[in-house]
Design a protein around this motif. Structure first.
Motif, PDB file in Angstrom:
ATOM      1  N   ILE A  86       9.481   5.991  -3.139  1.00 34.96           N
ATOM      2  CA  ILE A  86      10.634   6.611  -3.647  1.00 34.96           C
ATOM      3  C   ILE A  86      11.666   6.090  -4.827  1.00 34.96           C
ATOM      4  O   ILE A  86      12.270   5.895  -5.549  1.00 34.96           O
ATOM      5  CB  ILE A  86      11.332   7.212  -2.354  1.00 34.96           C
ATOM      6  N   VAL A  87      11.262   4.460  -4.215  1.00 33.27           N
ATOM      7  CA  VAL A  87      11.394   3.504  -4.880  1.00 33.27           C
ATOM      8  C   VAL A  87      11.588   3.649  -6.840  1.00 33.27           C
ATOM      9  O   VAL A  87      12.207   3.722  -7.038  1.00 33.27           O
ATOM     10  CB  VAL A  87      12.483   2.223  -4.709  1.00 33.27           C
ATOM     11  N   ALA A  88       9.974   3.619  -6.472  1.00 31.71           N
ATOM     12  CA  ALA A  88       9.485   4.041  -7.971  1.00 31.71           C
ATOM     13  C   ALA A  88       9.707   5.205  -8.195  1.00 31.71           C
ATOM     14  O   ALA A  88      10.134   5.371  -9.810  1.00 31.71           O
ATOM     15  CB  ALA A  88       7.762   3.418  -7.502  1.00 31.71           C
ATOM     16  N   HIS A  89      10.118   6.328  -7.724  1.00 32.10           N
ATOM     17  CA  HIS A  89       9.891   7.246  -8.502  1.00 32.10           C
ATOM     18  C   HIS A  89      11.682   7.483  -9.164  1.00 32.10           C
ATOM     19  O   HIS A  89      11.783   7.851 -10.436  1.00 32.10           O
ATOM     20  CB  HIS A  89      10.256   8.759  -7.434  1.00 32.10           C
ATOM     21  N   THR A  90      13.005   6.649  -8.273  1.00 30.89           N
ATOM     22  CA  THR A  90      14.207   6.398  -8.761  1.00 30.89           C
ATOM     23  C   THR A  90      14.114   5.834  -9.682  1.00 30.89           C
ATOM     24  O   THR A  90      14.598   6.545 -10.968  1.00 30.89           O
ATOM     25  CB  THR A  90      14.856   6.316  -7.379  1.00 30.89           C
ATOM     26  N   VAL A  93       3.677  15.631   4.046  1.00 31.31           N
ATOM     27  CA  VAL A  93       3.728  15.007   3.034  1.00 31.31           C
ATOM     28  C   VAL A  93       4.170  13.142   3.299  1.00 31.31           C
ATOM     29  O   VAL A  93       5.041  13.230   3.278  1.00 31.31           O
ATOM     30  CB  VAL A  93       3.740  15.482   2.156  1.00 31.31           C
ATOM     31  N   GLN A  94       2.887  11.961   4.191  1.00 36.92           N
ATOM     32  CA  GLN A  94       4.399  11.358   3.752  1.00 36.92           C
ATOM     33  C   GLN A  94       4.034  10.324   3.053  1.00 36.92           C
ATOM     34  O   GLN A  94       3.736  10.269   2.020  1.00 36.92           O
ATOM     35  CB  GLN A  94       3.936   9.829   5.068  1.00 36.92           C
ATOM     36  N   VAL A  95       5.723  10.187   2.018  1.00 32.36           N
ATOM     37  CA  VAL A  95       6.160   9.214   1.216  1.00 32.36           C
ATOM     38  C   VAL A  95       6.525   8.238   0.998  1.00 32.36           C
ATOM     39  O   VAL A  95       8.028   8.229   2.597  1.00 32.36           O
ATOM     40  CB  VAL A  95       7.261   9.999   0.552  1.00 32.36           C
ATOM     41  N   THR A  96       6.222   6.626   0.591  1.00 36.16           N
ATOM     42  CA  THR A  96       7.399   5.356   1.915  1.00 36.16           C
ATOM     43  C   THR A  96       7.813   5.093   0.063  1.00 36.16           C
ATOM     44  O   THR A  96       8.449   5.536  -0.064  1.00 36.16           O
ATOM     45  CB  THR A  96       6.232   4.784   0.970  1.00 36.16           C
ATOM     46  N   THR A 126      17.415   0.241  -2.190  1.00 32.46           N
ATOM     47  CA  THR A 126      15.897   0.322  -1.350  1.00 32.46           C
ATOM     48  C   THR A 126      16.453   1.960  -0.323  1.00 32.46           C
ATOM     49  O   THR A 126      17.319   2.596  -0.305  1.00 32.46           O
ATOM     50  CB  THR A 126      16.298  -0.751   0.012  1.00 32.46           C
ATOM     51  N   THR A 127      15.099   2.691   0.511  1.00 28.20           N
ATOM     52  CA  THR A 127      15.341   3.213   1.121  1.00 28.20           C
ATOM     53  C   THR A 127      14.298   3.604   2.391  1.00 28.20           C
ATOM     54  O   THR A 127      13.664   3.069   1.706  1.00 28.20           O
ATOM     55  CB  THR A 127      14.875   4.611   0.649  1.00 28.20           C
ATOM     56  N   GLU A 128      14.193   4.261   3.409  1.00 26.16           N
ATOM     57  CA  GLU A 128      12.718   4.215   4.297  1.00 26.16           C
ATOM     58  C   GLU A 128      12.135   5.129   3.445  1.00 26.16           C
ATOM     59  O   GLU A 128      12.038   6.229   3.229  1.00 26.16           O
ATOM     60  CB  GLU A 128      14.042   4.788   5.742  1.00 26.16           C
ATOM     61  N   ASP A 129      11.434   5.511   4.516  1.00 21.73           N
ATOM     62  CA  ASP A 129       9.876   6.490   4.031  1.00 21.73           C
ATOM     63  C   ASP A 129      10.076   7.102   4.828  1.00 21.73           C
ATOM     64  O   ASP A 129      11.122   7.537   5.372  1.00 21.73           O
ATOM     65  CB  ASP A 129       8.634   6.246   5.515  1.00 21.73           C
TER      66      ASP A 129
END
Length: 124
Positions: A94-98, A87-90, A78-81
């Protein structure tokens, strides 16, 4: 290797040594690799944790570069926004990209992948 920390308001000449590291001493901290191959005979690491975009990804990349096969537990990190350059990244993105990054990683002679926490073959 010698590391110095500079506190706010001090000049470079006032930096103090943070720690000294001899080549034979392994400094351990939570989440650090301690050489699982030598310690446990491991050649495949299963990775889960927090800070997907920092600690987790760095651990996976280091393990891959050191010759380990790596499986990321896709639903156990998990991680934070975050925000970069306006540019905002949720955290979800980030989890999906990882997960996407790990699924697509390729090094000759090594195996990388992702698996759910309840995958029957997660630990071989």
């Amino acid at each position: 290797m010698e590391v110095h920390h500079l506190r706010p308001g001090r000049s470079a000449g006032q930096a103090r040594p943070a720690h000294r590291r001899s080549p034979r001493r392994i400094l351990r901290r939570p989440g650090s690799l301690i050489n699982p191959r030598r310690t446990y005979g491991a050649d495949h690491l299963v990775v889960a944790g927090a800070a997907s975009d920092y600690c987790l990804r760095t651990t996976m990349q280091r393990a891959a570069a050191d010759g380990y096969d790596v499986t990321l537990v896709r639903d156990c990190h998990t991680t934070e926004d975050s925000e970069f350059d306006g540019v905002q990244v949720t955290g979800e993105q980030i989890v999906a990209h990882t997960n996407m990054y790990m699924k697509g990683l390729r090094y000759p002679g090594q195996t990388f992948g992702i698996a759910s926490h309840d995958a029957a073959d997660l630990f071989g």
